[in-house]
Design an enzyme around this catalytic site. Structure first.
Site, PDB file in Angstrom:
ATOM      1  N   ASN A  13       0.930  -1.199  -0.051  1.00  0.00           N
ATOM      2  CA  ASN A  13      -0.060   0.199   0.045  1.00  0.00           C
ATOM      3  C   ASN A  13       0.872   1.250   0.106  1.00  0.00           C
ATOM      4  OD1 ASN A  13      -1.772   2.118   0.466  1.00  0.00           O
ATOM      5  ND2 ASN A  13      -2.971   1.015   2.112  1.00  0.00           N
ATOM      6  N   ARG A  94      -2.333  -1.641  -3.855  1.00  0.00           N
ATOM      7  CA  ARG A  94      -2.929  -0.483  -3.827  1.00  0.00           C
ATOM      8  C   ARG A  94      -2.804   0.551  -4.973  1.00  0.00           C
ATOM      9  NH1 ARG A  94      -2.634   4.947  -0.767  1.00  0.00           N
ATOM     10  NH2 ARG A  94      -4.781   6.034  -1.127  1.00  0.00           N
ATOM     11  N   HIS A 183      -9.438   6.812  -1.878  1.00  0.00           N
ATOM     12  CA  HIS A 183      -9.500   6.151  -0.612  1.00  0.00           C
ATOM     13  C   HIS A 183     -10.724   5.344  -0.500  1.00  0.00           C
ATOM     14  CE1 HIS A 183      -7.437   9.886   1.394  1.00  0.00           C
ATOM     15  NE2 HIS A 183      -6.471   8.957   1.205  1.00  0.00           N
ATOM     16  N   ARG A 244      -1.409  18.747   0.615  1.00  0.00           N
ATOM     17  CA  ARG A 244      -2.236  18.977  -0.735  1.00  0.00           C
ATOM     18  C   ARG A 244      -3.209  20.090   0.021  1.00  0.00           C
ATOM     19  NH1 ARG A 244      -4.019  13.136  -2.260  1.00  0.00           N
ATOM     20  NH2 ARG A 244      -2.569  12.398  -0.533  1.00  0.00           N
ATOM     21  N   GLU A 387      -7.297  -1.466   5.339  1.00  0.00           N
ATOM     22  CA  GLU A 387      -7.237  -1.321   3.700  1.00  0.00           C
ATOM     23  C   GLU A 387      -6.394  -2.549   3.234  1.00  0.00           C
ATOM     24  OE1 GLU A 387      -6.872   2.868   1.868  1.00  0.00           O
ATOM     25  OE2 GLU A 387      -5.797   2.800   3.550  1.00  0.00           O
TER      26      GLU A 387
END
Length: 403
Positions: A13, A94, A183, A244, A387
């Site tokens: 990931n 991912r 996500h 960001r 995840e």
């Protein structure tokens, strides 16, 4: 080959500056080993690796994701696991952006790699890192199938009103400009944990999920289906993040180009790598920002206030979108660990049936839990995301189907 390793899935990931990895059995959820490489690209990188009941952390320079992956393989080997001969069933990756092409877990071949590369401009901080992991895994483990699980897949079916930007329709169609959302693996996993916690059927639950990490996103989910999400065509839109900017007037971009004379690459770097918390106070590590606030640092306090302000705007808009909210759930690194963020994000909303219990909120735990009062009409939850388990399950399913 150890029996307790055979059939496990190695999950990679890769984030913009991190690499989480886990060797896990998708059926039993048993984690054989796991770890995280952080601050990739900085001189003070680190890897925390846990295997066989032992946890180690080392500080070293990690110039890129490939260097991190190579070191991870060495750490597995030092603990007695040769990944090449361990009998793995799959490597699950991912991948942040699937564009309009990929919205199901996909067995990776040369064509898939080419397509992921082609759409990398839509996620410049992530898809290249994801590709590095894919290429390294195929090189190191050529006999183990690799599967891509796309962050955008969960939001593929967003209502057109939520997915469509108000620009020229022909331009948008020609260049596949729309809201994709990100996500998705986390939002899908976490939202799936909520109905059992509430004792309700998934089809009955209206919920808001707040994935707050170095990257951050929000989603509104009705009956298991997302109806809106904060990230857009790229992971740049939405909440304030570590580096960001999140939402910004498009005119700012034009101003930076026309007046400040920045070119596209410079603006890209500014908004993706040098904005958000880092742009506001010079620090994108939320723990450091919090420590600075406690010392009276005004720049850090302003960065935090901007972060919370944007978060509250999204919570409010999704409450309207959903009409009725059964649960608001916090997840990911900041969401799971920053009690102050949870309290401030929902402060003063008692008239809307949202009441946090201070003691429950302050409790530190790695388990899913309710942090609202018993009489709060809206359940406020903390649900650790997983995840890696979600990716492992999807990768194993794809490999099983192909076999």
């Amino acid at each position: 080959m150890s029996d307790h390793i055979a059939g496990a899935v190695l999950v990679l990931n890769a984030g913009s500056s991190s690499l989480k990895y886990q060797l896990v059995h998708p059926d039993t959820e048993v984690v054989v080993a796991e770890g995280i490489a952080e601050r990739i690209g900085d001189h003070d990188g680190s890897i925390t690796h846990e295997q066989g009941g032992e946890k180690t952390t080392e500080t070293l320079e990690l110039p890129d994701h490939l260097a991190a992956i190579r070191r991870v393989r060495e750490l597995f080997a030092s603990g007695g696991i040769d990944l090449a001969s361990a009998g793995l069933s799959a490597v699950g990756h991912r991948v942040v952006h699937g564009g309009r092409t990929f919205y199901h877990p996909t067995l990776i071949d040369d064509h898939v790699i080419s397509e992921i590369s082609r759409i990398s401009s839509l996620a410049p901080l992530h898809n290249p890192a994801n590709l590095t992991g894919i290429e390294a895994a195929r090189e190191m483990l050529p006999d183990v199938p690799s599967v891509a699980v796309f962050d955008t897949a969960f939001f593929h079916g967003l209502p057109e009103a939520a997915a469509t930007y108000a620009i020229d329709r022909g331009v948008a169609k020609l260049h596949a400009i729309r809201r994709y959302g990100f996500h998705g693996t986390s939002h899908q996993y976490v939202s799936g944990q909520v109905p059992p916690l509430l004792g309700k059927d998934p089809s009955e639950v209206h919920q808001i999920v707040l994935h707050l990490g170095n990257g951050a996103s929000a989603s509104a989910i009705r009956g298991g289906d997302p109806i809106d999400t904060s990230m857009g065509m790229t992971p740049l839109e939405g909440l304030v993040m570590g580096t960001r900017s999140g939402d910004i007037d498009p005119g700012v971009v034009l101003h930076l180009h026309r007046v400040v004379k920045l070119d596209a690459d410079q603006i890209d770097a500014l908004l993706n790598k040098n904005s958000g918390l880092k742009g506001l106070c010079g620090d994108n590590d939320f723990r450091s920002v919090t420590e600075r606030i406690e010392r009276g640092d005004e720049a850090a306090k302003l960065a935090y206030d901007v972060y919370i302000h944007r978060l509250r705007r999204y919570i409010g808009s999704y409450m309207i979108d959903l009409g009725r909210v059964d649960a608001i759930t916090f997840t990911a690194g900041v969401g799971e660990n920053a009690a102050g963020v949870r309290a401030d994000a929902l402060a003063g909303l008692e008239n809307y049936g949202i009441v946090i219990d201070p003691d429950r909120n302050a409790e530190r735990s790695r388990t899913a839990r309710r942090i609202s009062t018993d009489d709060s009409a809206v359940a406020v939850l903390v649900v650790p995301t997983n995840e890696e388990l979600a990716i492992a399950r999807q990768a194993a399913e794809v490999v099983g189907e192909s076999a």
